[in-house]
Design a protein around this motif. Structure first.
Motif, PDB file in Angstrom:
ATOM      1  N   TYR A 123      24.606  33.471  47.669  1.00  0.00           N
ATOM      2  CA  TYR A 123      25.075  32.654  46.544  1.00  0.00           C
ATOM      3  C   TYR A 123      24.885  33.398  45.227  1.00  0.00           C
ATOM      4  CZ  TYR A 123      25.160  29.122  42.903  1.00  0.00           C
ATOM      5  OH  TYR A 123      25.423  28.440  41.744  1.00  0.00           O
ATOM      6  N   PHE A 124      23.701  33.977  45.016  1.00  0.00           N
ATOM      7  CA  PHE A 124      23.445  34.696  43.768  1.00  0.00           C
ATOM      8  C   PHE A 124      24.378  35.891  43.635  1.00  0.00           C
ATOM      9  CE2 PHE A 124      18.851  33.044  44.132  1.00  0.00           C
ATOM     10  CZ  PHE A 124      19.164  31.919  43.398  1.00  0.00           C
ATOM     11  N   ASN A 125      24.620  36.602  44.749  1.00  0.00           N
ATOM     12  CA  ASN A 125      25.542  37.732  44.707  1.00  0.00           C
ATOM     13  C   ASN A 125      26.951  37.278  44.333  1.00  0.00           C
ATOM     14  OD1 ASN A 125      23.590  39.605  45.402  1.00  0.00           O
ATOM     15  ND2 ASN A 125      24.099  39.592  47.588  1.00  0.00           N
ATOM     16  N   SER A 126      27.364  36.139  44.874  1.00  0.00           N
ATOM     17  CA  SER A 126      28.709  35.640  44.573  1.00  0.00           C
ATOM     18  C   SER A 126      28.839  35.244  43.109  1.00  0.00           C
ATOM     19  CB  SER A 126      29.057  34.457  45.479  1.00  0.00           C
ATOM     20  OG  SER A 126      28.300  33.307  45.128  1.00  0.00           O
ATOM     21  N   GLN A 127      27.764  34.704  42.531  1.00  0.00           N
ATOM     22  CA  GLN A 127      27.794  34.317  41.125  1.00  0.00           C
ATOM     23  C   GLN A 127      27.877  35.534  40.209  1.00  0.00           C
ATOM     24  OE1 GLN A 127      27.975  31.005  39.708  1.00  0.00           O
ATOM     25  NE2 GLN A 127      28.709  30.943  41.823  1.00  0.00           N
ATOM     26  N   VAL A 128      27.115  36.581  40.533  1.00  0.00           N
ATOM     27  CA  VAL A 128      27.197  37.813  39.741  1.00  0.00           C
ATOM     28  C   VAL A 128      28.596  38.400  39.834  1.00  0.00           C
ATOM     29  CG1 VAL A 128      26.380  40.200  39.570  1.00  0.00           C
ATOM     30  CG2 VAL A 128      24.737  38.337  39.818  1.00  0.00           C
ATOM     31  N   SER A 129      29.170  38.426  41.032  1.00  0.00           N
ATOM     32  CA  SER A 129      30.532  38.945  41.196  1.00  0.00           C
ATOM     33  C   SER A 129      31.538  38.127  40.389  1.00  0.00           C
ATOM     34  CB  SER A 129      30.923  38.931  42.675  1.00  0.00           C
ATOM     35  OG  SER A 129      30.112  39.810  43.411  1.00  0.00           O
ATOM     36  N   LEU A 130      31.370  36.811  40.401  1.00  0.00           N
ATOM     37  CA  LEU A 130      32.245  35.940  39.619  1.00  0.00           C
ATOM     38  C   LEU A 130      32.232  36.335  38.147  1.00  0.00           C
ATOM     39  CD1 LEU A 130      33.950  33.256  39.372  1.00  0.00           C
ATOM     40  CD2 LEU A 130      31.747  32.117  38.943  1.00  0.00           C
ATOM     41  N   HIS A 131      31.047  36.502  37.591  1.00  0.00           N
ATOM     42  CA  HIS A 131      30.928  36.830  36.172  1.00  0.00           C
ATOM     43  C   HIS A 131      31.422  38.241  35.874  1.00  0.00           C
ATOM     44  CE1 HIS A 131      28.997  33.206  34.738  1.00  0.00           C
ATOM     45  NE2 HIS A 131      28.175  33.234  35.771  1.00  0.00           N
ATOM     46  N   LEU A 132      31.068  39.197  36.715  1.00  0.00           N
ATOM     47  CA  LEU A 132      31.481  40.576  36.442  1.00  0.00           C
ATOM     48  C   LEU A 132      32.990  40.754  36.604  1.00  0.00           C
ATOM     49  CD1 LEU A 132      28.564  42.654  37.992  1.00  0.00           C
ATOM     50  CD2 LEU A 132      28.944  42.047  35.601  1.00  0.00           C
ATOM     51  N   ASP A 133      33.581  40.056  37.558  1.00  0.00           N
ATOM     52  CA  ASP A 133      35.040  40.107  37.685  1.00  0.00           C
ATOM     53  C   ASP A 133      35.709  39.556  36.419  1.00  0.00           C
ATOM     54  OD1 ASP A 133      34.808  41.163  40.214  1.00  0.00           O
ATOM     55  OD2 ASP A 133      35.213  39.282  41.255  1.00  0.00           O
ATOM     56  N   VAL A 135      34.429  39.501  33.331  1.00  0.00           N
ATOM     57  CA  VAL A 135      34.243  40.455  32.236  1.00  0.00           C
ATOM     58  C   VAL A 135      35.145  41.671  32.434  1.00  0.00           C
ATOM     59  CG1 VAL A 135      32.581  42.008  31.117  1.00  0.00           C
ATOM     60  CG2 VAL A 135      31.897  39.682  31.755  1.00  0.00           C
ATOM     61  N   GLU A 136      35.204  42.173  33.658  1.00  0.00           N
ATOM     62  CA  GLU A 136      36.034  43.343  33.963  1.00  0.00           C
ATOM     63  C   GLU A 136      37.491  43.083  33.607  1.00  0.00           C
ATOM     64  OE1 GLU A 136      37.134  47.166  35.577  1.00  0.00           O
ATOM     65  OE2 GLU A 136      35.222  46.334  34.905  1.00  0.00           O
ATOM     66  N   GLN A 137      37.996  41.917  33.998  1.00  0.00           N
ATOM     67  CA  GLN A 137      39.388  41.579  33.695  1.00  0.00           C
ATOM     68  C   GLN A 137      39.607  41.462  32.186  1.00  0.00           C
ATOM     69  OE1 GLN A 137      40.686  37.869  35.391  1.00  0.00           O
ATOM     70  NE2 GLN A 137      42.833  38.218  34.908  1.00  0.00           N
ATOM     71  N   HIS A 138      38.649  40.852  31.494  1.00  0.00           N
ATOM     72  CA  HIS A 138      38.791  40.679  30.046  1.00  0.00           C
ATOM     73  C   HIS A 138      38.867  42.025  29.337  1.00  0.00           C
ATOM     74  CE1 HIS A 138      38.316  38.926  26.061  1.00  0.00           C
ATOM     75  NE2 HIS A 138      37.396  39.843  25.827  1.00  0.00           N
ATOM     76  N   LEU A 139      38.052  42.971  29.762  1.00  0.00           N
ATOM     77  CA  LEU A 139      37.992  44.274  29.088  1.00  0.00           C
ATOM     78  C   LEU A 139      39.154  45.190  29.468  1.00  0.00           C
ATOM     79  CD1 LEU A 139      34.161  45.071  29.265  1.00  0.00           C
ATOM     80  CD2 LEU A 139      35.498  44.522  27.213  1.00  0.00           C
ATOM     81  N   ASN A 140      39.978  44.751  30.403  1.00  0.00           N
ATOM     82  CA  ASN A 140      41.069  45.601  30.871  1.00  0.00           C
ATOM     83  C   ASN A 140      42.032  45.979  29.762  1.00  0.00           C
ATOM     84  OD1 ASN A 140      42.508  46.897  33.079  1.00  0.00           O
ATOM     85  ND2 ASN A 140      44.081  45.345  32.744  1.00  0.00           N
ATOM     86  N   SER A 141      42.208  45.088  28.784  1.00  0.00           N
ATOM     87  CA  SER A 141      43.187  45.333  27.722  1.00  0.00           C
ATOM     88  C   SER A 141      42.538  45.427  26.345  1.00  0.00           C
ATOM     89  CB  SER A 141      44.233  44.211  27.708  1.00  0.00           C
ATOM     90  OG  SER A 141      43.600  42.951  27.490  1.00  0.00           O
ATOM     91  N   LYS A 142      41.209  45.581  26.329  1.00  0.00           N
ATOM     92  CA  LYS A 142      40.509  45.577  25.043  1.00  0.00           C
ATOM     93  C   LYS A 142      39.516  46.728  24.956  1.00  0.00           C
ATOM     94  CE  LYS A 142      40.834  40.648  23.949  1.00  0.00           C
ATOM     95  NZ  LYS A 142      41.898  40.386  24.919  1.00  0.00           N
ATOM     96  N   PRO A 174      35.174  49.672  36.479  1.00  0.00           N
ATOM     97  CA  PRO A 174      35.424  50.781  35.551  1.00  0.00           C
ATOM     98  C   PRO A 174      35.506  50.366  34.094  1.00  0.00           C
ATOM     99  CG  PRO A 174      37.377  50.292  36.863  1.00  0.00           C
ATOM    100  CD  PRO A 174      36.242  49.529  37.471  1.00  0.00           C
ATOM    101  N   ASN A 175      36.027  49.175  33.801  1.00  0.00           N
ATOM    102  CA  ASN A 175      36.125  48.746  32.405  1.00  0.00           C
ATOM    103  C   ASN A 175      34.751  48.439  31.817  1.00  0.00           C
ATOM    104  OD1 ASN A 175      38.986  48.900  32.267  1.00  0.00           O
ATOM    105  ND2 ASN A 175      39.135  46.935  33.314  1.00  0.00           N
ATOM    106  N   ILE A 176      33.888  47.817  32.620  1.00  0.00           N
ATOM    107  CA  ILE A 176      32.522  47.561  32.149  1.00  0.00           C
ATOM    108  C   ILE A 176      31.777  48.875  31.981  1.00  0.00           C
ATOM    109  CG2 ILE A 176      30.327  46.426  32.656  1.00  0.00           C
ATOM    110  CD1 ILE A 176      31.877  44.289  34.186  1.00  0.00           C
ATOM    111  N   ALA A 177      31.968  49.807  32.920  1.00  0.00           N
ATOM    112  CA  ALA A 177      31.317  51.118  32.814  1.00  0.00           C
ATOM    113  C   ALA A 177      31.765  51.842  31.554  1.00  0.00           C
ATOM    114  CB  ALA A 177      31.623  51.953  34.051  1.00  0.00           C
TER     115      ALA A 177
END
Length: 204
Positions: A123-133, A135-142, A174-177
């Motif tokens: 469950y905790f892993n799924s929540q982290v993935s939810l949030h990082l996905d 953020v990753e999508q948001h940073l794709n164009s910014k 990659p966008n978060i990195a």
């Protein structure tokens, strides 16, 4: 004179970064964690009832909580910098990211880091993935969280993104990195490092 009471290897790093970016005179008193508990040392209890870092003093004002400190410093000393114009859509997105850092993503990361119960780890892993996905999508164009300019949202989101990239392979996000690399190469961040040292997440 502004005084920041900072804990080494902690969220306090980003407040030093903001102060350097603002270009205001300030003093930083930086403390080591307690060796056994890894908590802030007892002096922080004399500064604020919670006994946690960071704590900012500016004249008669004593302020805790990173997001509150970021908002105060930008409103008091930013002269219009590091925040979108108020009453705009961008401003309210900025407010969301400012508080999302400690209200949503960081609690999920901490739960994942501290999980010992096998029944909850997935469950905790799924929540982290939810949030990082997200953020990753948001940073794709910014370049930064609110566009092409550094804002307080980036200051606040820097630490959870740094922790995430410490925990996970960079190629997964990659966008978060790219964002973390951009943060750590920012001139004011490098000045902060000269004041308080590099953020070494192995010591958390």
């Amino acid at each position: 004179m502004i005084t920041l009471y900072s804990l080494k290897q902690s969220r306090s790093q980003r407040i030093v970064w903001l102060l350097e970016a603002l270009g205001v005179p300030f003093e930083v008193q930086s403390f080591e964690r307690e060796p056994v508990t890894r908590f802030a040392p007892p002096i922080f209890k004399t500064l604020h009832p919670l006994g946690k870092a960071p704590v900012l003093k500016d004249g008669n004002l004593t302020l805790a909580e990173s997001a509150s400190i970021v908002e105060y410093l930008i409103e008091r000393y930013g002269n219009g910098r590091f925040t979108p114009e108020t009453d705009t859509t961008d401003y309210y997105h900025y407010v969301q990211w400012l508080h999302y850092a400690e209200g949503s993503i960081m609690p999920a990361i901490l739960q994942k880091m501290m999980a010992t119960d096998e029944s909850k780890i997935n469950y905790f892993n799924s929540q982290v993935s939810l949030h990082l996905d997200y953020v990753e999508q948001h940073l794709n164009s910014k370049k930064w969280f609110c566009g092409n300019e550094l804002t307080g949202a980036d200051i606040m989101m820097s630490f959870p993104c740094q922790v995430a990239m410490f925990m996970l392979p960079n190629e997964l996000y990659p966008n978060i990195a790219r964002f973390v690399e951009q943060v750590e190469n920012h001139p004011a961040y490098r000045q902060a490092v000269e004041r308080v040292g590099e953020l070494d997440l192995h010591s958390l």
